[in-house]
Design an enzyme around this catalytic site. Sequence first.
Site, PDB file in Angstrom:
ATOM      1  N   CYS A 103     -16.527   1.380 -20.163  1.00  0.00           N
ATOM      2  CA  CYS A 103     -17.884   1.350 -19.602  1.00  0.00           C
ATOM      3  C   CYS A 103     -18.673   0.138 -20.101  1.00  0.00           C
ATOM      4  O   CYS A 103     -19.511  -0.399 -19.373  1.00  0.00           O
ATOM      5  CB  CYS A 103     -18.636   2.629 -19.943  1.00  0.00           C
ATOM      6  SG  CYS A 103     -17.795   4.098 -19.312  1.00  0.00           S
ATOM      7  N   CYS A 151     -12.361   1.470 -14.913  1.00  0.00           N
ATOM      8  CA  CYS A 151     -12.706   2.903 -14.866  1.00  0.00           C
ATOM      9  C   CYS A 151     -11.412   3.705 -14.834  1.00  0.00           C
ATOM     10  O   CYS A 151     -11.129   4.443 -13.904  1.00  0.00           O
ATOM     11  CB  CYS A 151     -13.578   3.174 -13.636  1.00  0.00           C
ATOM     12  SG  CYS A 151     -14.359   4.800 -13.702  1.00  0.00           S
ATOM     13  N   GLU A 204       0.829  -1.216   0.000  1.00  0.00           N
ATOM     14  CA  GLU A 204       0.000   0.000   0.000  1.00  0.00           C
ATOM     15  C   GLU A 204       0.862   1.265   0.000  1.00  0.00           C
ATOM     16  O   GLU A 204       0.546   2.240  -0.667  1.00  0.00           O
ATOM     17  CB  GLU A 204      -0.936   0.016   1.219  1.00  0.00           C
ATOM     18  CG  GLU A 204      -2.120  -0.922   1.087  1.00  0.00           C
ATOM     19  CD  GLU A 204      -3.017  -0.573  -0.094  1.00  0.00           C
ATOM     20  OE1 GLU A 204      -3.194   0.628  -0.364  1.00  0.00           O
ATOM     21  OE2 GLU A 204      -3.513  -1.497  -0.756  1.00  0.00           O
TER      22      GLU A 204
END
Length: 365
Positions: free
Chosen positions: A206, A199, A42
């Site tokens: 889409c 996205c 992370e």
Amino acid sequence: MVVNARPPVFADQLMAWQRMHGRHDLPWQIKPADPYRVWLSEIMLQQTQVTTVVAYFERFIERFPNLHALASASEQEVLSLWSGLGYYHRARNLFACAKVITSRYAGRFPESAQELATLPGIGPSTAAAIASTVFGERAAILDGNVKRVLARLTCASQPWGSKALEQVLWAEAIKRLPKDSEVMPIYTQAIMDLGALICRPKNPQCGRCPVAGHCQAFQRGQVDRYPVARAQRSLPLRKTYWALCFDTDGIWLAQQPSSGIWPSLWLPWVINPDALPRDWKLTVQGLQEVIEVRHSFTHYRLLISAAMLRLNSHALPPGAPKGLQRFNWKDAMRLPLPAPVARLLSRLCPAAIKTDDGPRKSRRL
Ligand code: SF4
């Protein structure tokens, strides 16, 4: 048409897609989840893409297989392994955080997002990513990818980077969490994967999106309007002058002070512009060429004019600062280097050193 997202359906559809099409083989995705690996990934993934992070992550894990190994290292070694990944404050915080967890928590990661967020380098979104992925807490993440996804899903009108957008999207991220904490690891991965794989900033897919039915921007045919761009501001340009003194076997570099724009990193000779003769490019002995490098910071852009000085002996030119140390090429490339220095050094590898045939024209790198 405005479509109201119903959180459980949204989360269920997203997770079903992740199970089929998401990422399951990243090197930090081991079972059972390991807080050390998730935390390390992370931190590395902040402002950096997965494809870049994987090799760094594997090198780190090989050298520091657990928190104790990392906390026992020297900061220089941690910075060296981080070299090239940029944003070095992350590496410093990583090291500081390892020490805090070792000393204050006996080497065990705290399990709540709230407590994780008190540690060096761990913000609310990173804390939530660790707590939800490893400990199943119902905590929402809001990194750059998730912000973009939520801004499109809701047609958020606030400009990118604004506090107002942040507030709206945190509320939205929390509202969409699944009710069941057991599925939190997969939900967190799912919303990350949606931002990274479908996205995307440009050309969002889409037609393949599992939550297109919940997406207001898609339903309105306005995907390209979101997120709303912030007003353009032109950043001031600053200039700096470097001299890279090198020979066939090595290069001279100096470590920067522990504060400043590149704390504790290694730079070539930074020339005081006031001390520069007007025709410095022509008067410096051994000058091969001047390479221009551009680098952007949050508040300004930096134009670096880097003079390549090929030396025929180990004697530095007059005026060189005392802190310069000579490294052979291999050792130099292992030092913690700012990105523009790493780029310059990779161009100067011995095989690429040109014969000394006088000054050449400036060019951009
Ligand atoms: Fe993004 Fe398009 Fe999916 Fe909306 S429909 S969330 S814009 S990929």
